[in-house]
Design a protein around this motif. Sequence first.
Motif, PDB file in Angstrom:
ATOM      1  N   SER A   8      -0.343 -71.505  73.592  1.00 50.38           N
ATOM      2  CA  SER A   8      -1.523 -70.848  74.583  1.00 50.38           C
ATOM      3  C   SER A   8      -0.716 -69.975  75.669  1.00 50.38           C
ATOM      4  O   SER A   8       0.349 -70.452  76.083  1.00 50.38           O
ATOM      5  N   ARG A  17       1.457 -68.516  81.991  1.00 50.88           N
ATOM      6  CA  ARG A  17       1.791 -69.495  81.469  1.00 50.88           C
ATOM      7  C   ARG A  17       2.079 -69.558  80.004  1.00 50.88           C
ATOM      8  O   ARG A  17       0.962 -68.984  79.321  1.00 50.88           O
ATOM      9  N   SER A  18       2.776 -69.852  79.733  1.00 53.62           N
ATOM     10  CA  SER A  18       2.972 -70.089  77.999  1.00 53.62           C
ATOM     11  C   SER A  18       3.089 -71.910  77.868  1.00 53.62           C
ATOM     12  O   SER A  18       3.943 -72.404  78.324  1.00 53.62           O
ATOM     13  N   VAL A  19       2.147 -72.319  77.064  1.00 53.43           N
ATOM     14  CA  VAL A  19       1.955 -73.819  77.029  1.00 53.43           C
ATOM     15  C   VAL A  19       1.896 -73.951  75.348  1.00 53.43           C
ATOM     16  O   VAL A  19       1.247 -73.341  74.702  1.00 53.43           O
ATOM     17  N   TYR A  21       1.175 -76.874  72.557  1.00 60.50           N
ATOM     18  CA  TYR A  21       0.551 -78.433  72.128  1.00 60.50           C
ATOM     19  C   TYR A  21       0.744 -78.583  70.852  1.00 60.50           C
ATOM     20  O   TYR A  21       0.879 -77.851  69.859  1.00 60.50           O
ATOM     21  N   ILE A  27       1.034 -81.687  75.663  1.00 62.88           N
ATOM     22  CA  ILE A  27       2.193 -80.548  75.814  1.00 62.88           C
ATOM     23  C   ILE A  27       3.762 -80.767  75.468  1.00 62.88           C
ATOM     24  O   ILE A  27       4.005 -81.899  75.740  1.00 62.88           O
ATOM     25  N   LYS A  30       6.549 -75.768  77.904  1.00 62.29           N
ATOM     26  CA  LYS A  30       5.891 -74.820  78.744  1.00 62.29           C
ATOM     27  C   LYS A  30       6.623 -74.049  79.618  1.00 62.29           C
ATOM     28  O   LYS A  30       8.050 -74.673  79.905  1.00 62.29           O
ATOM     29  N   SER A  63       9.288 -71.073  76.856  1.00 61.25           N
ATOM     30  CA  SER A  63       8.349 -72.301  76.326  1.00 61.25           C
ATOM     31  C   SER A  63       8.923 -72.698  74.935  1.00 61.25           C
ATOM     32  O   SER A  63       8.754 -74.121  74.789  1.00 61.25           O
ATOM     33  N   GLN A 450      -4.473 -82.710  83.674  1.00 59.94           N
ATOM     34  CA  GLN A 450      -3.877 -81.495  83.807  1.00 59.94           C
ATOM     35  C   GLN A 450      -4.654 -80.468  84.164  1.00 59.94           C
ATOM     36  O   GLN A 450      -5.828 -80.299  83.641  1.00 59.94           O
ATOM     37  N   GLU A 452      -4.880 -77.314  84.793  1.00 62.74           N
ATOM     38  CA  GLU A 452      -4.808 -75.665  84.026  1.00 62.74           C
ATOM     39  C   GLU A 452      -5.614 -75.781  82.757  1.00 62.74           C
ATOM     40  O   GLU A 452      -5.105 -76.116  81.826  1.00 62.74           O
ATOM     41  N   SER A 455      -5.560 -72.680  79.442  1.00 66.94           N
ATOM     42  CA  SER A 455      -4.316 -72.654  78.446  1.00 66.94           C
ATOM     43  C   SER A 455      -5.033 -74.006  77.520  1.00 66.94           C
ATOM     44  O   SER A 455      -4.747 -73.506  76.104  1.00 66.94           O
TER      45      SER A 455
END
Length: 538
Positions: A8, A17-19, A21, A27, A30, A63, A450, A452, A455
């Motif tokens: 994401s 942000r780069s996450v 999953y 997660i 990230k 990430s 979490q 945020e 994402s």
Amino acid sequence: MGEKYILSLDIGTSTIRSVIYNTQTEILGKAVDQVTLHYPSPGFVEIDPDELWKSVVGVVNKSLQNANLSANQITAMGISTQRSTFITWSQDTGKPFHRFITWKDLRADELVKQWNDSYTWKFIKISAYVLFMISRSKRFRAGSVFKFSNNQTTLRLYWALHNVPALKSAIENNDAMFGTLDTWLLYKMTGNRIHMTDVSSASATGFFDPYTMQWAGWAMAIFGIPMEALPEVVDTAGEHFTSTAPDIWGHAIPIRSCIADQTASMWGSCCFSPGDVKLTMGTGTFLNIHTGASPHTSLTGLYPVVGWRMGDELVFSAEGANNDTASIIKWAQNLGLFDNPQETADIAMSVPDSDGVFFIPAFSGLGPPYNDCTAASGFVGMKASTTRAHLVRAVLESLAFRTSQLYTCIRTETSYQFDTVRLDGGVSNNDFLSQLVADLTGLTVERPVQVEMSSLGCAHIVGLQLGIFTSKEQLKSLRKVGKLFTPRAHVKKSYEPIIEKWEDAVKRMCGWYNNDRTTQSNTQNNLKVKLKKQGKSK
């Protein structure tokens, strides 16, 4: 089959942000980078596209490294972006004609005031009301109360069309391309192959008609926006986004979703049913309610946006916004009221009240129910006994007061029954503020583990597209609530006289920057002089 991974990419106003999953929405890796904002002139807020692209590439790489994965192991990715921030560029060369003009930018402030007060626009609104009385069409009712605002793209684009010579020339030569941040990002990531935006981002521009689900012809005609420069409006998810160019991250990554950040957070908060409400407290505060399959026609200034469209499912949201939240916290920190935002809850609770001090959070004007882009920020009621703690408490209280007002607008205009609001965003980590929101709204506030949610919302959508998740019910079962804040009726009662005085203070700050006032700020005066010199005032 091996494990599937979803990436994401979320580009907000202040952070990227780069996450990554796994199939349980855990997660694995990230990375976060800051968005560099440029302020070349008073009121101008810009993002350099080259700097942004470098950060996007870097944050995804970091990430992947953090998750110990490579690009070829990513099953698919989803994208969420800030809305209404736009850029224009050459179709032939791909070179931008200017930096991104962000949704926080105030360069079109004079145009906003002039158009809202113009006889032309008043005539259009009256005509829309007459048509509503004849047809009872909600579309015309919405048009009869529509007001331009700085956070819409419309008049900032109008400004660019008249003040960026290279853009004017490109339009004459049919070489101009327009896009909000998501459109440009898709264009870059796919190697200049696609020129698209999804319905949720398009609907936030101000010149997309949510009642017809098309670019608004009236806006094209009035403001001279060339239809051929606009992107194709597509569903929020699907294979039409193709994949990233292989040379960016070493392997092509399929893109399966692109969505506006606020509706992405609705997905992250699992707001899947009409009447579900989420509250994002990030750079700004955004209160969104799922309104089902038709747009909400508001009389108080709630904005009807498209939540998402996926095949036969079309969902709308009514949104109330206060554009200054984290930006207020950052300003107060720079002012020296505290060293770390995490300290603010304890500082606020170190005093029993604000000692009669009130703060008006209006750096970008005030949204519903005031809808006043000329309102000013400021402290009111300071005295010799005022301390730093009183000022901090007044700032946090003002954010809760504005949230309560947004909720009142939604409760007044809809028939839904509310008992819970789902909270997210960086500022929501403040316990004092979260509890006060619960107290003033009378709602149980759910704060996730979490915070945020944009994402996570992207991951939810992509996972459903790929069959990783089988249903929205499964997504709800994966949701993790970190803390509940229960409303306290006695606290709400004790705040009633305080809020009454605060509302009086707000009224004093409304209209502060009207042209007929002699007490305008240097920033506004400088902006007006610049606009007049460049022929931007009509």
